[in-house]
Design a protein around this motif. Structure first.
Motif, PDB file in Angstrom:
ATOM      1  N   UNK A  11    -104.913  42.412-117.601  1.00 36.10           N
ATOM      2  CA  UNK A  11    -105.899  42.370-116.615  1.00 36.10           C
ATOM      3  C   UNK A  11    -105.555  42.831-115.496  1.00 36.10           C
ATOM      4  N   UNK A  12    -104.310  42.310-115.214  1.00 38.01           N
ATOM      5  CA  UNK A  12    -103.727  42.784-113.783  1.00 38.01           C
ATOM      6  C   UNK A  12    -103.747  44.422-113.518  1.00 38.01           C
ATOM      7  N   UNK A  13    -103.134  44.801-114.611  1.00 39.54           N
ATOM      8  CA  UNK A  13    -102.736  46.221-114.694  1.00 39.54           C
ATOM      9  C   UNK A  13    -104.101  46.968-114.401  1.00 39.54           C
ATOM     10  N   UNK A  14    -105.158  46.595-114.961  1.00 39.19           N
ATOM     11  CA  UNK A  14    -106.599  47.053-115.096  1.00 39.19           C
ATOM     12  C   UNK A  14    -106.993  46.979-113.747  1.00 39.19           C
ATOM     13  N   UNK A  15    -107.266  45.678-113.344  1.00 42.12           N
ATOM     14  CA  UNK A  15    -107.890  45.337-112.483  1.00 42.12           C
ATOM     15  C   UNK A  15    -107.310  45.073-110.976  1.00 42.12           C
ATOM     16  N   UNK A  16    -106.087  44.960-110.775  1.00 34.26           N
ATOM     17  CA  UNK A  16    -105.249  44.620-109.808  1.00 34.26           C
ATOM     18  C   UNK A  16    -103.735  45.336-109.862  1.00 34.26           C
ATOM     19  N   UNK A  17    -103.878  46.690-110.067  1.00 36.13           N
ATOM     20  CA  UNK A  17    -102.427  47.300-110.233  1.00 36.13           C
ATOM     21  C   UNK A  17    -101.406  47.305-109.175  1.00 36.13           C
ATOM     22  N   UNK A  18    -101.827  46.905-107.857  1.00 39.92           N
ATOM     23  CA  UNK A  18    -100.619  46.893-106.964  1.00 39.92           C
ATOM     24  C   UNK A  18    -100.001  45.364-107.001  1.00 39.92           C
ATOM     25  N   UNK A  19    -101.037  44.294-107.455  1.00 38.64           N
ATOM     26  CA  UNK A  19    -100.396  43.206-107.610  1.00 38.64           C
ATOM     27  C   UNK A  19     -99.379  43.347-109.092  1.00 38.64           C
ATOM     28  N   UNK A  20     -99.878  44.140-109.993  1.00 38.43           N
ATOM     29  CA  UNK A  20     -99.171  44.071-111.233  1.00 38.43           C
ATOM     30  C   UNK A  20     -97.745  44.759-110.891  1.00 38.43           C
ATOM     31  N   UNK A  21     -97.792  45.661-110.280  1.00 41.25           N
ATOM     32  CA  UNK A  21     -96.397  46.477-109.927  1.00 41.25           C
ATOM     33  C   UNK A  21     -95.357  45.617-108.780  1.00 41.25           C
ATOM     34  N   UNK A  22     -95.914  44.535-108.487  1.00 37.38           N
ATOM     35  CA  UNK A  22     -95.180  43.801-107.541  1.00 37.38           C
ATOM     36  C   UNK A  22     -94.438  42.569-108.610  1.00 37.38           C
ATOM     37  N   UNK A  23     -94.894  42.447-109.715  1.00 40.37           N
ATOM     38  CA  UNK A  23     -94.238  41.420-110.507  1.00 40.37           C
ATOM     39  C   UNK A  23     -93.051  41.781-111.185  1.00 40.37           C
ATOM     40  N   UNK A  24     -92.027  41.083-111.136  1.00 39.91           N
ATOM     41  CA  UNK A  24     -90.691  41.577-111.362  1.00 39.91           C
ATOM     42  C   UNK A  24     -90.684  41.292-113.066  1.00 39.91           C
ATOM     43  N   UNK A  25     -89.758  42.136-113.523  1.00 40.51           N
ATOM     44  CA  UNK A  25     -89.463  42.120-115.007  1.00 40.51           C
ATOM     45  C   UNK A  25     -88.689  40.665-115.480  1.00 40.51           C
ATOM     46  N   UNK A  26     -88.611  40.632-116.687  1.00 39.64           N
ATOM     47  CA  UNK A  26     -87.777  38.989-117.197  1.00 39.64           C
ATOM     48  C   UNK A  26     -86.614  39.243-116.314  1.00 39.64           C
ATOM     49  N   UNK A  27     -86.197  37.651-115.977  1.00 40.24           N
ATOM     50  CA  UNK A  27     -85.018  37.496-115.546  1.00 40.24           C
ATOM     51  C   UNK A  27     -83.834  37.556-116.276  1.00 40.24           C
ATOM     52  N   UNK A  28     -82.866  38.278-116.022  1.00 40.71           N
ATOM     53  CA  UNK A  28     -81.589  38.413-116.799  1.00 40.71           C
ATOM     54  C   UNK A  28     -81.266  36.986-117.211  1.00 40.71           C
ATOM     55  N   UNK A  29     -80.815  36.877-118.578  1.00 44.47           N
ATOM     56  CA  UNK A  29     -80.157  35.482-119.127  1.00 44.47           C
ATOM     57  C   UNK A  29     -78.866  35.031-118.215  1.00 44.47           C
ATOM     58  N   UNK A  30     -78.015  36.127-117.658  1.00 44.39           N
ATOM     59  CA  UNK A  30     -77.009  35.954-117.182  1.00 44.39           C
ATOM     60  C   UNK A  30     -77.340  35.252-115.542  1.00 44.39           C
ATOM     61  N   UNK A  31     -78.366  35.636-115.077  1.00 47.45           N
ATOM     62  CA  UNK A  31     -79.003  34.819-113.830  1.00 47.45           C
ATOM     63  C   UNK A  31     -79.473  33.573-113.941  1.00 47.45           C
TER      64      UNK A  31
END
Length: 77
Positions: A11-31
């Protein structure tokens, strides 16, 4: 939680792409392991599950991305 997050991101990618781009990918398990060791106790499973899906937002850049997370709250990474 995983299916719900996929729907939110779609939904974000379709309706709020700027916000969607700011979301980080999954945190690394080591972190997550480093954080667990640093705070000295087990983190709530729900929080670990969420961070396994996304690693918050870039608090240096998110100002113009809208508010996916309640205003004034930025999750720690």
């Amino acid at each position: 939680m995983e299916e719900t997050w996929r729907r939110i991101m779609a939904l974000l990618s379709e309706h709020a792409p700027v916000t969607a781009r700011e979301i980080r990918p999954p945190a690394p398990a080591s972190d997550l392991d480093h954080l667990r060791n640093r705070v000295g106790f087990e983190l709530p499973p729900e929080l670990l599950a969420w961070w396994a899906l996304m690693d918050g937002v870039d608090d240096q850049r998110v100002r113009g991305a809208g508010y996916l997370i309640p205003k004034g709250y930025l999750p720690l990474r």
